[in-house]
Design an enzyme around this catalytic site. Structure first.
Site, PDB file in Angstrom:
ATOM      1  N   ASP A 406       0.766  -1.244  -0.074  1.00  0.00           N
ATOM      2  CA  ASP A 406       0.161   0.196   0.166  1.00  0.00           C
ATOM      3  C   ASP A 406       0.827   1.300   0.135  1.00  0.00           C
ATOM      4  O   ASP A 406       1.963   1.145   0.087  1.00  0.00           O
ATOM      5  CB  ASP A 406      -0.988  -0.088   1.375  1.00  0.00           C
ATOM      6  CG  ASP A 406      -2.278   0.940   1.113  1.00  0.00           C
ATOM      7  OD1 ASP A 406      -2.468   1.486   0.167  1.00  0.00           O
ATOM      8  OD2 ASP A 406      -2.632   1.119   2.188  1.00  0.00           O
ATOM      9  N   GLU A 409       2.558   4.650  -4.312  1.00  0.00           N
ATOM     10  CA  GLU A 409       2.432   5.448  -5.585  1.00  0.00           C
ATOM     11  C   GLU A 409       3.634   6.164  -5.735  1.00  0.00           C
ATOM     12  O   GLU A 409       4.006   6.627  -7.128  1.00  0.00           O
ATOM     13  CB  GLU A 409       1.334   6.449  -5.323  1.00  0.00           C
ATOM     14  CG  GLU A 409      -0.128   5.970  -5.512  1.00  0.00           C
ATOM     15  CD  GLU A 409      -0.330   5.349  -3.921  1.00  0.00           C
ATOM     16  OE1 GLU A 409      -1.244   4.082  -4.186  1.00  0.00           O
ATOM     17  OE2 GLU A 409       0.216   5.645  -3.062  1.00  0.00           O
ATOM     18  N   ASP A 483      -9.306   3.272  -1.984  1.00  0.00           N
ATOM     19  CA  ASP A 483     -10.112   3.762  -1.059  1.00  0.00           C
ATOM     20  C   ASP A 483     -11.590   4.114  -1.571  1.00  0.00           C
ATOM     21  O   ASP A 483     -11.804   5.505  -1.535  1.00  0.00           O
ATOM     22  CB  ASP A 483      -9.503   5.135  -0.197  1.00  0.00           C
ATOM     23  CG  ASP A 483      -8.158   4.389   0.382  1.00  0.00           C
ATOM     24  OD1 ASP A 483      -7.964   3.282   0.834  1.00  0.00           O
ATOM     25  OD2 ASP A 483      -7.300   5.279   0.780  1.00  0.00           O
TER      26      ASP A 483
END
Length: 783
Positions: A406, A409, A483
């Site tokens: 997670d 990015e 999300d």
């Protein structure tokens, strides 16, 4: 107050002008070297080369001779493709056995056709070039009746015509809505469909890129803020063939362990080991299947990766062993941010070995994430990836076989939401800015994680789930869409998002069932878990301080609905697992938009609210509140209602009754649908295989069933079972042919039951022989 020289800065007080475009211009010289056609043009150079007879690559560089190096996304070696070339004063004709290139020289404009001369794609009025900001850009004609799919993880509808989309991996907690075009994944690949025929375009550029299908009605553009205009055209001619060609270039999904396809339960966060034990105990007590439990950031010691909190999780090895014995896998979250802490061994080791991201002057880059001030591994460096992968021995020695990546990015808690673009990565000795490599940071992390686990698991298959990625991420990880929220609109968006991810080479994808943020309602949860059971990746996840979403949290009625559909997932696993084997071999997705199976049917071209599971199963979820009916489109052929066995003629819209406990499912006539058993989890083998045959009036149907040990890579050495099932229907007879294709493994089935739908009053034979009613292994029933 005194003025300074800034008052006469050449840019001051000038009106802002938009970017100016410079066309690549006319071709001045043509040369062929090592199978590459080099075009020297007025304002830059272009190279054209064939990767296969169906894939052509075009590279334009305005500043220098185009480099033929590729991004990390491309793993296919270029084939030795023979072509013929004819040069005329104004044209250049180049042809393989499958493609034709008609090149106009002045100015340079390229048209690509198939072997029949059918136009696939041609340059727009502006062709290709660059701007005064050194952005590269290409224009292509957009036909009036052309539809566009792919583009990876994007919100909004299935057909992307009329949209402008940015590829820049971004942490977007809220809002996820049709206006948000930059999410966690950047996959600069499109499929175009016109009159049932398709082509594909992949833009191999890792800078921030934009696809503009909005500004003009008759052409689209693709641009990047740096690098080359480097793109591939895939000749199709079908959508499935385009996907196969694209995934031959960027790679295909390795077959994950079977437990990865079961039901997964997550929460931000299960904060203690006792909470996890009680969670699993509740699943067992309520007889609800469960294959995996996820540990979000609270399991760590001060959010330090590769640690367990000694108070919340004092004995992690005992916990993992206990759950593994129950057939439940533990999947911990691992973020890239490493806490700056001189007493923390992962930080110390990385600093001593010079493995973290830095600025050009050698200063470590730091940014705030969950642990506070943190450093970030320089994943573009192979040595860093190896080091990071080896850190996972911390987990594998506890018995953990799956990792959840997670915040990769990478997400950073600052105004830009990410790493400073002035950071300079060491890409195996070559210095490259984060501006160039931002979009592939998550891909590199996925490779580090998957490869590390594969080295450490002694022959077992790893499972990796990632939030961020780029083209090629399918080689390492499953993808979930981040999300989302507990809104009906997000349930609606999840279908086209995952269908386009599947068409973009990522077959193993899913959403947070029930929605991550906000509070889910009982009705929304019931509808979401119904359809979630048929998504490739099936995980229920919810955020801290939101209503809990375990299947029993919405009352007895909804718990029974959830139990029914989670159980159905396990019954359907033999079919789903076979589809995943196909995806691993061909790249064709498991969850398919209607248009992928029916590209000649214009009714399917923009259909985003129902989908196919494989070629023969149609799923049409209810996705609005208080609805007990919905309209379903049935394509050509005949279809069976899965619940009632009603047989319905296709090529029409029908109204279907769908009370809260019913997900509309339709099976195509002629389908062969293998079912297993409802069980606690995939650690338990199916003892009975039930094969449902959906009858034809006349004709033949086939299905190749796949099975292996579900755990190891031994199937690569031939340790698998593959069975061809062929059913011949006449007006008086149904003959089932059960023939081995490959038997390197003996499945655990103790009994195989054939259930025949819609073929009443016909004699049934197996391999030409009437099945003995006393047979213990094969049994035939009609329904």
């Amino acid at each position: 107050m005194n003025d300074t020289s800034f008052m006469i800065h050449p840019g001051k007080n000038q009106s802002k002008t938009s970017s100016t475009f410079k066309d690549i211009g006319s071709v001045r010289q043509v040369a062929v070297e090592d199978g590459t056609i080099h075009l020297q043009c007025e304002n830059g150079d272009v190279a054209i080369l064939f990767y296969t007879e169906e894939i052509v690559r075009v590279v334009m560089n305005p500043l220098q001779t185009p480099t033929l190096a590729t991004s990390v996304a491309v793993i296919k070696e270029r084939e030795d493709v023979s072509f013929e070339m004819e040069e005329y004063s104004e044209r250049l004709l180049i042809a393989t056995r499958k493609l034709q290139i008609d090149l106009h020289k002045s100015p340079l404009r390229i048209a690509i056709k198939d072997k029949t001369g059918r136009l696939l794609v041609k340059d727009g009025e502006k062709g290709m070039g660059y701007t005064n900001e050194r952005h590269v850009i290409g224009y292509k004609e957009m036909k009036e009746e052309e539809y566009f799919y792919g583009f990876g993880e994007k919100t909004s509808f299935l057909n992307k015509r009329g949209e402008k989309m940015t590829m820049w991996n971004s942490d977007v907690y809220a809002p996820h809505n049709p206006e948000i075009d930059a999410l966690y994944q950047s996959i600069p690949f499109l499929l175009a469909l016109n009159e049932g025929k398709a082509y594909g375009l992949y833009f191999d550029n890792t800078f921030k890129t934009v696809f503009d299908l909005k500004s003009s009605d008759n052409e689209y553009s693709f641009s990047a803020e740096g690098g080359q205009l480097d793109y591939y055209i895939f000749g199709g001619p079908t959508l499935k063939e385009v996907i196969q060609q694209y995934t031959s270039l960027t790679g295909r999904m390795p077959l994950p362990p079977k437990w990865a396809f079961g039901y997964h339960q997550s929460r931000y966060s299960y904060e203690t080991a006792e909470e996890v034990r009680e969670l699993v105990n509740q699943f067992q007590k309520r007889n609800i299947p469960l294959d995996a439990v996820y540990l979000d950031i609270h399991y760590m010691d001060g959010y330090r990766v590769f640690t367990f909190d000694p108070f919340r999780y004092p004995h992690p090895k005992e916990l993992v062993e206990e759950l593994n014995q129950a057939g439940v896998h533990v999947v911990p979250i691992v973020d890239p941010g490493v806490k700056v802490d001189s007493e923390y061994d992962v930080y110390r080791d990385g600093v001593e070995k010079d493995l973290f991201c830095k600025y050009m002057d050698g200063t470590l880059y730091t940014g705030d994430v969950w642990p506070g001030k943190s450093v970030f591994p320089d994943f573009p460096n192979k040595n860093v990836r190896t080091w990071w992968g080896n850190q996972h021995s911390f987990y594998t020695e506890l018995g953990i076989e799956g990792i959840w990546n997670d915040m990769n990015e990478p997400a950073v808690f600052n105004e830009t939401k990410t790493m400073d673009v002035q950071v300079v990565h060491n890409q195996d000795g070559e210095k490259k800015s984060h501006r160039e490599l931002h979009n592939v940071y998550g891909l590199y992390m996925g490779e580090a994680t998957y490869s590390g686990l594969k080295r450490l698991l002694n022959g077992k298959r790893p499972f990796v789930l990632t939030r961020a990625g780029f083209s090629g991420i399918q080689r390492y990880a499953a993808v979930w869409t981040g999300d989302n929220r507990s809104f009906w609109e997000h349930l609606q968006m999840s279908l086209p998002m995952c269908m386009n991810l599947g068409m973009s080479g990522v077959p193993f994808c899913g959403i947070d069932v029930g929605g991550f943020a906000h509070d889910c309602t009982p009705e929304l949860f019931a509808r979401w878990i119904q359809v979630g059971a048929f998504f490739p990746f099936f995980r229920n996840h919810s955020a801290i301080q939101t209503k809990r979403q375990e299947p029993w949290m919405f009352g007895e009625k909804v718990e029974q609905i959830a139990k029914k559909y989670i159980g159905l997932r396990y019954q359907w696993l033999p079919y789903i697992y076979t589809l995943f084997r196909e995806a691993a071999q061909t790249g064709v997705p498991v969850m398919r938009p209607m248009v992928l199976e029916y590209p000649q049917d214009k009714e399917t071209y923009e259909m985003h609210d129902q989908f196919m599971l494989g070629s023969d199963v149609l799923i049409a979820p209810v996705m609005s509140p208080s609805q007990k009916y919905r309209v379903v489109y049935l394509p050509e052929g005949e279809w069976y209602n899965y619940w009632t066995d009603e047989r319905i003629v296709g090529s029409q819209y029908i109204m279907v009754e769908a009370p809260l406990d019913t997900l509309p499912i339709f099976i195509k006539s002629g389908a062969i649908l293998p079912h297993g058993e409802v069980k606690r989890n995939t650690a338990e083998a199916d003892r009975q295989l039930t094969i449902h045959l959906y009858g034809l009036e006349e004709g033949t149907s086939t299905f190749t069933l796949y099975e292996d040990d579900g755990t190891t890579f031994e199937f690569e050495q031939g340790c698998y079972f593959e069975q061809n099932i062929e059913v011949h229907y006449t007006s008086t007879n149904v003959n089932i042919e059960w023939n081995n294709v490959h038997q390197g493994l003996t499945p655990a089935w103790e009994k195989i039951v054939f259930v025949i739908h819609g073929a009443e009053n016909r004699q049934v034979t197996l391999n030409g022989q009437v099945v003995d009613s006393s047979a213990t292994f094969f049994e035939v029933r009609t329904k």
